[in-house]
Write an enzyme that holds these catalytic residues in place. Structure first.
Site, PDB file in Angstrom:
ATOM      1  N   GLU A  38      47.374  48.831  41.291  1.00 44.77           N
ATOM      2  CA  GLU A  38      47.298  48.676  42.581  1.00 44.77           C
ATOM      3  C   GLU A  38      46.853  47.173  43.146  1.00 44.77           C
ATOM      4  O   GLU A  38      45.604  47.075  43.108  1.00 44.77           O
ATOM      5  CB  GLU A  38      46.682  49.791  43.288  1.00 44.77           C
ATOM      6  CG  GLU A  38      46.762  51.068  42.771  1.00 44.77           C
ATOM      7  CD  GLU A  38      48.199  51.652  43.245  1.00 44.77           C
ATOM      8  OE1 GLU A  38      48.893  50.956  44.135  1.00 44.77           O
ATOM      9  OE2 GLU A  38      48.894  52.613  42.656  1.00 44.77           O
TER      10      GLU A  38
ATOM     11  N   GLU B 114      47.745  35.761  49.706  1.00 49.33           N
ATOM     12  CA  GLU B 114      46.916  36.959  50.293  1.00 49.33           C
ATOM     13  C   GLU B 114      45.670  36.313  50.676  1.00 49.33           C
ATOM     14  O   GLU B 114      45.010  35.670  49.891  1.00 49.33           O
ATOM     15  CB  GLU B 114      46.651  37.948  49.373  1.00 49.33           C
ATOM     16  CG  GLU B 114      46.121  39.308  49.794  1.00 49.33           C
ATOM     17  CD  GLU B 114      45.778  40.332  48.901  1.00 49.33           C
ATOM     18  OE1 GLU B 114      45.149  40.062  47.710  1.00 49.33           O
ATOM     19  OE2 GLU B 114      45.826  41.551  49.252  1.00 49.33           O
TER      20      GLU B 114
ATOM     21  N   LYS C  41      34.230  52.129  37.508  1.00 46.14           N
ATOM     22  CA  LYS C  41      33.394  50.770  37.633  1.00 46.14           C
ATOM     23  C   LYS C  41      33.707  50.367  39.168  1.00 46.14           C
ATOM     24  O   LYS C  41      34.571  49.852  39.450  1.00 46.14           O
ATOM     25  CB  LYS C  41      33.701  49.611  36.792  1.00 46.14           C
ATOM     26  CG  LYS C  41      32.680  48.576  37.087  1.00 46.14           C
ATOM     27  CD  LYS C  41      33.106  47.192  36.547  1.00 46.14           C
ATOM     28  CE  LYS C  41      34.025  46.670  37.383  1.00 46.14           C
ATOM     29  NZ  LYS C  41      33.089  45.990  38.691  1.00 46.14           N
TER      30      LYS C  41
ATOM     31  N   SER D 243      43.059  42.258  42.707  1.00 52.24           N
ATOM     32  CA  SER D 243      43.729  41.380  42.919  1.00 52.24           C
ATOM     33  C   SER D 243      44.979  41.175  41.863  1.00 52.24           C
ATOM     34  O   SER D 243      44.862  41.824  40.796  1.00 52.24           O
ATOM     35  CB  SER D 243      43.258  39.982  42.926  1.00 52.24           C
ATOM     36  OG  SER D 243      42.129  39.706  41.818  1.00 52.24           O
TER      37      SER D 243
ATOM     38  N   CYS E 167      44.569  45.831  51.497  1.00 54.31           N
ATOM     39  CA  CYS E 167      45.882  45.540  50.807  1.00 54.31           C
ATOM     40  C   CYS E 167      47.152  45.480  51.437  1.00 54.31           C
ATOM     41  O   CYS E 167      48.018  45.094  51.283  1.00 54.31           O
ATOM     42  CB  CYS E 167      46.087  45.951  49.263  1.00 54.31           C
ATOM     43  SG  CYS E 167      45.937  47.989  49.421  1.00 54.31           S
TER      44      CYS E 167
HETATM   45  P1  NAD Z   1      39.206  41.526  42.291  1.00 59.31           P
HETATM   46  O1  NAD Z   1      40.608  41.753  41.553  1.00 59.31           O
HETATM   47  O2  NAD Z   1      38.548  40.471  42.249  1.00 59.31           O
HETATM   48  O3  NAD Z   1      38.319  42.755  41.662  1.00 59.31           O
HETATM   49  C1  NAD Z   1      38.623  44.121  41.695  1.00 59.31           C
HETATM   50  C2  NAD Z   1      37.744  45.041  40.518  1.00 59.31           C
HETATM   51  O4  NAD Z   1      38.222  44.398  39.311  1.00 59.31           O
HETATM   52  C3  NAD Z   1      36.306  44.882  40.764  1.00 59.31           C
HETATM   53  O5  NAD Z   1      35.669  45.828  40.286  1.00 59.31           O
HETATM   54  C4  NAD Z   1      35.871  43.690  39.881  1.00 59.31           C
HETATM   55  O6  NAD Z   1      34.517  43.481  39.288  1.00 59.31           O
HETATM   56  C5  NAD Z   1      37.022  44.072  38.880  1.00 59.31           C
HETATM   57  N1  NAD Z   1      37.240  42.775  37.803  1.00 59.31           N
HETATM   58  C6  NAD Z   1      37.177  41.397  38.166  1.00 59.31           C
HETATM   59  N2  NAD Z   1      37.693  40.884  37.281  1.00 59.31           N
HETATM   60  C7  NAD Z   1      37.776  41.521  35.908  1.00 59.31           C
HETATM   61  C8  NAD Z   1      38.344  41.503  34.736  1.00 59.31           C
HETATM   62  N3  NAD Z   1      38.420  40.458  34.156  1.00 59.31           N
HETATM   63  N4  NAD Z   1      38.407  42.554  34.004  1.00 59.31           N
HETATM   64  C9  NAD Z   1      38.206  43.934  34.473  1.00 59.31           C
HETATM   65  N5  NAD Z   1      37.686  44.146  35.866  1.00 59.31           N
HETATM   66  C10 NAD Z   1      37.695  42.788  36.585  1.00 59.31           C
HETATM   67  O7  NAD Z   1      39.739  42.048  43.630  1.00 59.31           O
HETATM   68  P2  NAD Z   1      38.538  42.325  44.977  1.00 59.31           P
HETATM   69  O8  NAD Z   1      38.350  40.919  45.459  1.00 59.31           O
HETATM   70  O9  NAD Z   1      37.377  43.310  44.603  1.00 59.31           O
HETATM   71  O10 NAD Z   1      39.729  43.035  45.973  1.00 59.31           O
HETATM   72  C11 NAD Z   1      40.397  42.588  46.756  1.00 59.31           C
HETATM   73  C12 NAD Z   1      41.991  42.798  46.042  1.00 59.31           C
HETATM   74  O11 NAD Z   1      42.149  43.898  45.868  1.00 59.31           O
HETATM   75  C13 NAD Z   1      42.907  42.222  47.002  1.00 59.31           C
HETATM   76  O12 NAD Z   1      44.075  41.299  46.439  1.00 59.31           O
HETATM   77  C14 NAD Z   1      43.720  43.429  47.663  1.00 59.31           C
HETATM   78  O13 NAD Z   1      44.997  43.210  48.071  1.00 59.31           O
HETATM   79  C15 NAD Z   1      43.558  44.465  46.331  1.00 59.31           C
HETATM   80  N6  NAD Z   1      43.571  45.754  46.755  1.00 59.31           N
HETATM   81  C16 NAD Z   1      44.854  46.346  46.520  1.00 59.31           C
HETATM   82  C17 NAD Z   1      44.931  47.630  46.767  1.00 59.31           C
HETATM   83  C18 NAD Z   1      46.210  48.337  46.455  1.00 59.31           C
HETATM   84  O14 NAD Z   1      45.874  49.882  46.506  1.00 59.31           O
HETATM   85  N7  NAD Z   1      47.569  48.142  46.091  1.00 59.31           N
HETATM   86  C19 NAD Z   1      43.789  48.276  47.746  1.00 59.31           C
HETATM   87  C20 NAD Z   1      42.759  47.660  47.836  1.00 59.31           C
HETATM   88  C21 NAD Z   1      42.568  46.415  47.487  1.00 59.31           C
END
Ligand code: NAD
Length: 509
Positions: free
Chosen positions: A260, A394, A185, A239, A294
């Site tokens: 991650e 963050e 997804k 996140s 991230c």
């Molecule tokens: P997010 O957590 O809001 O969403 C990430 C993904 O999860 C999206 O596809 C979203 O649709 C899905 N999602 C949201 N709620 C969900 C739920 N309840 N159940 C299942 N899936 C769900 O994060 P974002 O705003 O899209 O991305 C930014 C975040 O990602 C930042 O915190 C960043 O640090 C992190 N990130 C981490 C890494 C790493 O490798 N550690 C890499 C890139 C980004």
């Protein structure tokens, strides 16, 4: 298929439906998601939205495809991934444009980083497929005890919007090399490059159903993946807050998790550092991709003796970064990927002000009227205290917090004081200090005299609130396989543990 609102995308290659079982299909509910261009807020296209029943269909397809894919010789699986790498390269210009339009990454970055890294990662895991060997364990005399790494089955992959193209290779490369089938997804905000990669996978010869792409919202499609009883593992990038929910939601069938999550990287500049290099590296650390990484270097820890000199130079770099249309090759920083996220980052500027922090530059949108409709934020440098919210939480934008320290211990105390532990960096000419500080930083990655280096060969991931598990390298192959220990008696005398009744012995004789 819908035409793009900007004349820049090739409508013949724009994919807008769900990809399930090798077919482009609508969602069961017929729902759609509007995909916006962050440069001006216009609609690029509308894509089909996946919901829970579509995830079910995707799991069915992945389950059907699993036995044959797992049984395909590893070298053949690898060959398909190598072909994908070639196809990414032969479609490089189009993919870079697609990614830049959808995410706001400057075309310069997508062309020089996102696309080549995506190809390199698929190629690395193409090579990996037949090299992830098992082992023979010298456990007991008279036994051949071997360890085989078997694929897990159907794996779910949930990715964020910050590097959607690259994440197709980070997630699909190892999962497929290991023989799993996938339901992925992408973020609802940035699905376009992922859908195009699905098409290239098919062109490369990937059998139907091995990869299924279900763009949709987190609480519907994402949650359906997390809780699905026939998905055996979830690899989640996103996140920390959602990561915690993923842990809870996955409990039903005890699926394996790889998380991650967020970061709040400390970038420590010691008094003996090469300041020119440190300024350049620190600007890349935070402003590349508008700070939406991230592993961004979000906290600049400066030794008090060089802080003023460093900042003079750093602020001059920050205030001269060229903001503009991501599709202009001269643009150095594009818009943030969504308006909601732009507002979230700007809200942190107010939080900083409220906490008495000093805004050294930026803190607002682009001044150029041509960019007024886009989600732009100028490079923002804030002087704040380590305990302030903006130093602990963050922000995920072009927003860096500066603080000073007096000695190594204090630098380490500040660096390790957040809940996160993804990547940290330090700049020094002192070799002993470099290793000493690297060993005391609580994070999954450390860069010395550099920042934000990533390679498909080098394990990537965090500790503490940044999650667990690793992407990349041989490490990730353990994430996508389960070990099986097989004991074969090749001449051991088995002990007679329970005496056999006389009657049976006589019958045997
Ligand atoms: P997010 O957590 O809001 O969403 C990430 C993904 O999860 C999206 O596809 C979203 O649709 C899905 N999602 C949201 N709620 C969900 C739920 N309840 N159940 C299942 N899936 C769900 O994060 P974002 O705003 O899209 O991305 C930014 C975040 O990602 C930042 O915190 C960043 O640090 C992190 N990130 C981490 C890494 C790493 O490798 N550690 C890499 C890139 C980004």
């Amino acid at each position: 298929m819908h035409r793009s609102s900007r004349a820049t995308l090739d409508a013949t290659t724009l994919r807008t439906r769900l990809f399930i079982g090798g077919q482009w299909v609508d969602g069961d509910d017929g729902a759609e998601i509007e995909v916006l261009d962050p440069h001006d807020g216009t609609t690029i296209t509308r894509i089909a939205e996946a919901r829970a029943t579509d995830v079910d269909r995707a799991v069915d397809a992945a389950e059907r495809a699993f036995p044959a894919w797992a049984g395909t010789p590893a070298a053949e699986r690898g060959r398909i991934l190598l072909r994908v790498a070639d196809l990414i390269e032969s479609n490089a210009a189009e993919l870079a444009r697609l990614e830049s339009t959808d995410t706001g990454h400057p075309l310069r970055d997508s062309t020089r980083l996102d696309v080549p890294r995506t190809a390199a990662t698929f190629r690395y895991f193409g090579g990996m497929a037949d090299k992830h060997e098992g082992s023979v364990i010298p456990s007991e005399r008279g036994f051949l005890n071997y360890l085989a790494h078997e694929p897990i089955g159907v794996v779910g992959q949930i990715v964020p919007w910050n590097f959607p193209l690259m994440f197709t290779s980070w997630k699909l490369g190892p999962a497929l090399a290991a023989g799993n089938t996938v339901v992925m997804k992408p973020s609802e905000l940035t699905p376009l490059s992922t859908l195009r990669v699905a098409e290239l996978l098919q062109e490369a010869g990937l059998p139907d159903g091995v990869v299924n792409i279900v763009p949709g919202y987190g609480t519907t499609a994402g949650w359906a993946i997390v809780t699905h009883p026939r998905i055996r593992k979830v690899s989640f990038t996103g996140s920390t807050a959602v990561g915690r929910r993923v842990v809870e939601g996955s409990a039903g069938n005890l699926k394996r998790l790889q998380l991650e999550l967020g970061g709040k990287g400390a970038n420590i500049v010691f008094e003996d550092a090469d300041l020119e290099q440190a300024v350049n590296g620190s600007a890349f650390a935070i402003f590349h991709n508008q700070g939406q990484a991230c592993i961004a270097g979000t906290r600049l820890l400066l030794h008090e003796r060089i802080a003023d000199r460093f900042l003079d130079d750093f602020l001059s770099v920050a205030t001269n970064i060229r903001l503009g249309d991501p599709l202009d090759m001269a643009t150095e920083m594009g818009p943030l990927t969504s308006s909601i996220h732009r507002d979230r980052v700007l809200a942190y500027v107010e939080v900083a002000r409220g906490e008495g922090a000093e805004i050294l530059c930026g803190g607002d949108g682009a001044s150029d009227p041509d960019l007024a409709a886009g989600y732009y934020i100028r490079p923002t440098v804030v002087r704040a205290r380590p305990g302030d919210r903006v130093s602990r939480e963050e922000v995920f934008g072009p927003f860096v917090v500066v603080t000073t320290f007096t000695d190594e211990d204090e630098a380490l105390e500040i660096a390790n004081s957040t809940e996160y532990g993804l990547g940290n960096g330090l700049w020094t000419r002192d070799l002993s200090r470099a290793h000493r500080v690297a060993s005391r930083l609580q994070s999954g990655m450390v860069w010395v005299n550099a920042y934000k280096r990533v390679s498909p060969a080098s394990p990537f991931g965090g500790v503490r609130g940044s999650g667990y598990g690793r992407e990349m390298g041989f490490e990730v192959m353990h994430e996508y396989t389960q070990p099986k220990s097989v004991w074969v008696n090749v001449g051991a005398d088995l002990p007679v543990w329970f005496a056999r009744p006389e009657r049976e012995k006589a019958a045997d004789g």
